[in-house]
Every structure is written in C-alpha cells, then in structure tokens.
Design a protein around this motif. Structure first.
Motif, PDB file in Angstrom:
ATOM      1  N   ILE A   1     -10.750   0.213  -0.147  1.00 37.54           N
ATOM      2  CA  ILE A   1      -9.634  -0.065   0.748  1.00 37.54           C
ATOM      3  C   ILE A   1     -10.077   0.201   2.183  1.00 37.54           C
ATOM      4  O   ILE A   1     -11.071   0.897   2.422  1.00 37.54           O
TER       5      ILE A   1
ATOM      6  N   GLN B   1      -5.084   0.624   5.450  1.00 33.49           N
ATOM      7  CA  GLN B   1      -4.417   0.619   4.151  1.00 33.49           C
ATOM      8  C   GLN B   1      -4.317   2.038   3.591  1.00 33.49           C
ATOM      9  O   GLN B   1      -3.293   2.407   3.001  1.00 33.49           O
ATOM     10  N   ALA B   2      -5.381   2.809   3.772  1.00 36.13           N
ATOM     11  CA  ALA B   2      -5.362   4.203   3.312  1.00 36.13           C
ATOM     12  C   ALA B   2      -4.266   4.983   4.024  1.00 36.13           C
ATOM     13  O   ALA B   2      -3.595   5.837   3.432  1.00 36.13           O
TER      14      ALA B   2
ATOM     15  N   ALA C   1       0.830  -1.204   0.000  1.00 38.08           N
ATOM     16  CA  ALA C   1       0.000   0.000   0.000  1.00 38.08           C
ATOM     17  C   ALA C   1       0.865   1.256   0.000  1.00 38.08           C
ATOM     18  O   ALA C   1       0.566   2.232  -0.700  1.00 38.08           O
TER      19      ALA C   1
ATOM     20  N   GLY D   1       1.172   4.269  -2.836  1.00 34.38           N
ATOM     21  CA  GLY D   1       1.118   5.714  -2.592  1.00 34.38           C
ATOM     22  C   GLY D   1       2.289   6.443  -3.225  1.00 34.38           C
ATOM     23  O   GLY D   1       2.113   7.509  -3.825  1.00 34.38           O
TER      24      GLY D   1
ATOM     25  N   THR E   1      -7.550  10.453  -4.529  1.00 32.89           N
ATOM     26  CA  THR E   1      -7.842   9.103  -5.018  1.00 32.89           C
ATOM     27  C   THR E   1      -7.989   8.135  -3.844  1.00 32.89           C
ATOM     28  O   THR E   1      -8.904   7.296  -3.822  1.00 32.89           O
ATOM     29  N   THR E   2      -7.115   8.247  -2.851  1.00 36.05           N
ATOM     30  CA  THR E   2      -7.162   7.365  -1.687  1.00 36.05           C
ATOM     31  C   THR E   2      -8.434   7.578  -0.874  1.00 36.05           C
ATOM     32  O   THR E   2      -9.088   6.613  -0.464  1.00 36.05           O
TER      33      THR E   2
ATOM     34  N   VAL F   1      -1.023   4.138   2.321  1.00 36.58           N
ATOM     35  CA  VAL F   1      -0.927   4.844   1.040  1.00 36.58           C
ATOM     36  C   VAL F   1      -0.555   6.298   1.272  1.00 36.58           C
ATOM     37  O   VAL F   1       0.257   6.885   0.535  1.00 36.58           O
ATOM     38  N   THR F   2      -1.123   6.895   2.317  1.00 36.46           N
ATOM     39  CA  THR F   2      -0.825   8.290   2.645  1.00 36.46           C
ATOM     40  C   THR F   2       0.647   8.472   3.010  1.00 36.46           C
ATOM     41  O   THR F   2       1.281   9.456   2.613  1.00 36.46           O
TER      42      THR F   2
END
Length: 230
Positions: free
Chosen positions: A208, A212-213, A178, A182, A198-199, A216-217
């Motif tokens: 997601i 997980q977000a 993840a 990102g 997008t996330t 990604v961040t």
C-alpha cells in the motif's frame, strides 16, 4: 498464495498472542498501582492527558484504559472532563506499539534474536512465582510480538504480488475503502495495535502507499472506540 495467507494468519496470531502476554505480565507486575495512579494523577486536563498516555503505554491497551476510566466515572471517582483528558492521552499512549514496530520490527530482523527472550520468559513463567513469573510472561510476549512481525513481513511480500491495495483508486472512494479496511481490521482483531502492525508491514513491503496507510490508520482509530461504546 495459500502459504502466504497461512503465514499472514499465523503472524497476526503470534502478534496478538504476544500483545496479550505482554499486557498480562505488565498488569500483574503493576497490580493495583496503575489504578491508584490513574485516580491520583488525574487533576487538571494536562495531568489527566499525561496519566492516560503513561498508563496505556504500560498496559499496552487503550481499550483497557478507556473501559477502566468509564468505570471510574460511573463510580464517581473521576469527573467527565478528567476522563476526556485520560482517553485522549490513551490515544497517544497506544501509538507506542506502532513506534516499536516501525523503529525496530521492520528495520531489523529481530525474530531470530527474540527466540531466546521467548525461551527465558517461558522458563520464568513456569518455574517461578509472583513478580518474576509476571516478568517472564511479559518477556515472552515481547519476543513473540517480533516473531509475528517477521511472519507478517514474509507473507505481505508474497501477497503483494497477487493483491495490491496500492492499485486502488487514489480518490475519495479509495481513501474511504482504506478507512473501512482499518475499521474492519480493528473490529476483527479487537486491537488497533495489531491493525497498525499489519498496516506498517504492508507499507514496508510496498503493498500500500503512504496516503492509503494513513487512511487505514484513521479507520483503526475509529474502530478502537467500539469497545468503549459497548
């Protein structure tokens, strides 16, 4: 699947275009004011931090702030400790777009109501000059951002039926993937704000999970440093 992919690509394109127009309009409206303020209000670390956050919030680009600060340090206008404070503030200021998307773009369908802003902004840009034209550019960009978010929401809802990053393992490997996602998104789009939008859209549609977000961040935060390194 193909329709959803096209909608996602178009939504991302609209979001990026809106960000570019908003940034361009705000920069022209501010002129050299932001640059002078950056030099003037970077004294103690806390003051430098606040200046970096404010300038990035207005310019809507942490990369632009960082590159400008690097130039100022090279020219001897800022010291290295002051520059660190400004860059840290820029990291806070760039979250303004994420808050805008989270508080308004996902909870309220603003795409339809943003269309008049796009029209008015376009007329101001084409029919006026100077500050009014710059305001029209920023206004049109602001509206286009929400149009892009609407497209991305619709696309994510469809794509989540086929591909769900939420199904990735919830161990270290899954979080690492993840985070790499990102980084890749930010490098591809050259905008951590677009990667964040997008996330948040994927999180809102259930594609997601929250943890997980967050990974990604973290990756987007790493990816946005590439411009400064270059």
């Amino acid at each position: 699947m193909i329709d959803a992919s096209f909608h996602l690509a178009g939504g991302l394109g609209l979001f990026l275009l809106g960000m570019a127009l908003l940034t361009e309009g705000l920069r022209v409206m501010a002129g050299e004011t932001l640059r002078r303020a950056l030099v003037r209000f970077t004294g103690p670390p806390l003051k430098a931090f606040g200046s970096g956050a404010l300038v990035t919030l207005l310019a809507q680009s942490s990369s632009a702030t960082t590159v400008t600060v690097i130039g100022f340090v090279s020219a001897g206008l800022l010291t290295f400790p002051q520059a660190i404070g400004v860059v840290m503030g820029a990291s806070l200021g760039t979250t303004g777009t994420g808050w805008l998307v989270a508080l308004l773009g996902l909870k309220i369908k603003l795409g339809l109501y943003a269309l008049p802003l796009v029209g008015l902004g376009a007329f101001l840009r084409l029919l006026t000059h100077g500050g009014r034209a710059a305001f029209g550019t920023a206004l049109a960009g602001f509206g286009i951002i929400f149009l892009g978010i609407d497209f991305m929401q619709e696309a994510m809802a469809e794509l989540s039926k086929v591909f769900r990053p939420a199904d990735l393992p919830h161990d270290f490997t899954g979080h690492l993937l993840a985070m790499l996602l990102g980084i890749g998104l930010t490098l591809l789009l050259q905008s951590s704000s677009a990667a964040m939008a997008t996330t948040l859209t994927a999180l809102h549609t259930g594609a997601i999970h929250f943890d997980q977000a967050a990974s990604v961040t973290v990756g987007a935060a790493i990816g946005t440093t590439v411009t400064g390194v270059l």
